[in-house]
Design a protein around this motif. Structure first.
Motif, short mmCIF file in Angstrom:
data_model
loop_
_atom_site.label_atom_id
_atom_site.label_comp_id
_atom_site.label_asym_id
_atom_site.label_seq_id
_atom_site.Cartn_x
_atom_site.Cartn_y
_atom_site.Cartn_z
N ARG A 1 60.89 66.65 -52.28
CA ARG A 1 59.89 66.73 -51.21
C ARG A 1 60.00 65.55 -50.25
NH1 ARG A 1 57.35 71.25 -49.94
NH2 ARG A 1 55.66 69.97 -49.14
N ILE A 2 61.19 64.99 -50.15
CA ILE A 2 61.49 63.95 -49.17
C ILE A 2 60.93 62.57 -49.50
CG2 ILE A 2 61.35 63.24 -46.76
CD1 ILE A 2 61.70 65.85 -45.83
N MET A 3 59.73 62.51 -50.02
CA MET A 3 59.16 61.19 -50.35
C MET A 3 60.09 60.52 -51.35
SD MET A 3 56.68 58.86 -50.38
CE MET A 3 56.38 57.50 -51.50
N PRO A 4 60.74 59.41 -50.94
CA PRO A 4 61.76 58.79 -51.80
C PRO A 4 61.17 58.20 -53.08
CG PRO A 4 61.86 57.91 -49.55
CD PRO A 4 60.59 58.70 -49.66
N THR A 5 62.05 58.01 -54.03
CA THR A 5 61.73 57.34 -55.27
C THR A 5 62.11 55.87 -55.09
OG1 THR A 5 62.26 59.35 -56.46
CG2 THR A 5 62.31 57.32 -57.73
N PHE A 6 61.13 55.02 -54.91
CA PHE A 6 61.46 53.63 -54.61
C PHE A 6 61.65 52.84 -55.90
CE2 PHE A 6 59.49 55.05 -50.70
CZ PHE A 6 60.31 54.50 -49.75
N ASP A 7 62.78 53.04 -56.53
CA ASP A 7 62.98 52.34 -57.80
C ASP A 7 63.73 51.03 -57.62
OD1 ASP A 7 65.29 53.54 -57.12
OD2 ASP A 7 65.56 54.64 -58.98
#
Ligand code: HEC
Ligand code: HEC
Length: 347
Positions: free
Chosen positions: A72-78
């Protein structure tokens, strides 16, 4: 908007600047603003408004930033440190003027099957089957390039459900989101048990986060190659190579400010935009929210010592940030072609 997105993606991919005490504002501006916009009115991403923040906990925000919304586009900011994530939240809080709203822990009991029926009746038109969102893959199938209408989020998304507590789900369904299409169903005829059933149903959609891809270290987002020729010849060769691959080449443009800040000073530089409309349309079908955000551009730069370089985006990396497998496959193909072109020009 494209510029901003690219800038963001660049920063995301090349790594955010290492700073002693993380600056939440700077982090927000480099990592979030392209999608959520400066004033939080939302664009590709959901609005981050004061009203909304008044009903969200810091824990939810923290997890949302960490988990992202795969697909859903919202990145995974890991790759952000804990301190950086917290700095972003603190910044958003100063800006919204609200404090963490900690929903009480509640024991949820309900009937998932009944919840599923209610979902089909009341929610599916906006949130899609099993809360997957509307349209193929990730978004509704209309273009949002100009009007940033809010696309109802995927409420069955694992990233979302791993971040939201039962109490928060119940709160949103009961009270809605003021000023948005999300109505207060508690006032629209759904009693508490029906809302509990919906929460239990949503919870049943939760899956484990997809493995390891999330932890992957970002390779560099830009591809830089030296050209054996001078500036003008390189530019000409590049245009020819692109036409040879049936790309349409758009008129020259000097490099936009802010896109590659390092190369801004007074050097000769020119960005060539190229495009294959079929690819572009296919990408937009996968996710119309991208607009024409995906880069089809190569920049030719003359360094101070006369060395000419070609700079392109590593599209595979960029697509990965968008958290969508289909898009990634596409970008990998495009990336291959781009590599061949760069080789041809610099051979
Ligand atoms: C008319 C369209 C519409 C309908 C019908 C609708 N929603 Fe929503 N919903 C939205 C929108 C738009 C948002 C995002 C609002 C915002 O935050 O700006 C939203 C947000 C949510 C959220 C929060 C998601 C998040 O990412 O924070 C949940 C949970 C939710 N809806 C559940 C439901 C349930 C359950 C139903 C059915 C009872 C329902 N919605 C019906 C449009 C709708
Ligand atoms: C590439 C675009 C993109 C970027 C960059 C991005 N987001 Fe998002 N964000 C989204 C989208 C899209 C959603 C909604 C997901 C959906 O539609 O299901 C979202 C949802 C959210 C939500 C949930 C809001 C709600 O109503 O529950 C929060 C909070 C959020 N983002 C914060 C951030 C922060 C903080 C950053 C920067 C660290 C960030 N986002 C970067 C696209 C983005």
């Amino acid at each position: 908007m494209n510029k901003v997105i690219l800038h963001t993606v660049m920063l995301l991919a090349v790594g955010l600047p290492a700073i002693a005490a993380p600056d939440g504002r700077a982090l927000f501006e480099s990592a979030c603003v392209a999608c959520h916009r400066q004033d939080g009115q939302g664009g590709i991403g959901l609005p981050l408004t004061k009203t909304k923040f008044a009903r969200l906990s810091d824990d939810y925000l923290y997890k949302t930033i960490r988990n992202g919304r795969p697909g859903r586009i919202m990145p995974t900011f890991d790759t952000l440190s804990d301190a950086q994530v917290r700095a972003i939240i603190d910044y958003l809080r100063t800006w919204s003027g609200t404090e963490s709203f900690n929903h009480p822990e509640i024991q949820m009991t309900g009937d998932a099957a009944r919840g599923a029926k209610l979902f089909s009746g009341y929610c599916v038109n906006c949130h899609g089957v099993e809360g997957r969102g509307l349209g193929k893959g990730t978004g509704q199938s209309y273009s949002r390039e100009r009007e940033f209408k809010v696309v109802p989020p995927a409420v069955g998304n694992t990233g979302f459900l791993n971040s939201a507590s039962d109490a928060m789900l119940k709160d949103v369904i009961t009270n809605g989101r003021q000023g948005t299409l999300m109505a207060a169903f508690g006032r629209l005829g759904l009693d508490e048990q029906a809302i509990n059933d919906l929460v239990v149903y949503l919870r049943s959609l939760q899956k484990q986060p997809p493995p390891s891809q999330q932890q992957a270290v970002m390779p560099n987002a830009s591809v830089i190659v030296d050209s054996p020729e001078d500036f003008d010849t390189t530019l000409e060769n590049l245009k020819q190579a692109l036409s040879g691959y049936n790309f349409r080449v758009f008129p020259d443009r000097s490099l936009e400010k802010g896109l590659f800040p390092e190369w801004e000073e007074n050097r000769r530089q020119m960005t060539i935009r190229y495009c294959n409309f079929n690819d572009l349309y296919d990408m937009l079908k996968i996710d119309p929210r991208l607009g024409v955000g995906l880069p089809c551009r190569i920049t030719v730069v003359e360094q101070e010592d006369g060395q000419v370089q070609l700079i392109a985006m590593n599209m595979a990396v960029i697509a990965r940030l968008f958290n969508n497998d289909q898009l990634r496959d596409y970008a990998v193909q495009l990336d291959d072609i781009q590599r061949q072109i760069l080789e041809e020009v610099t051979f």
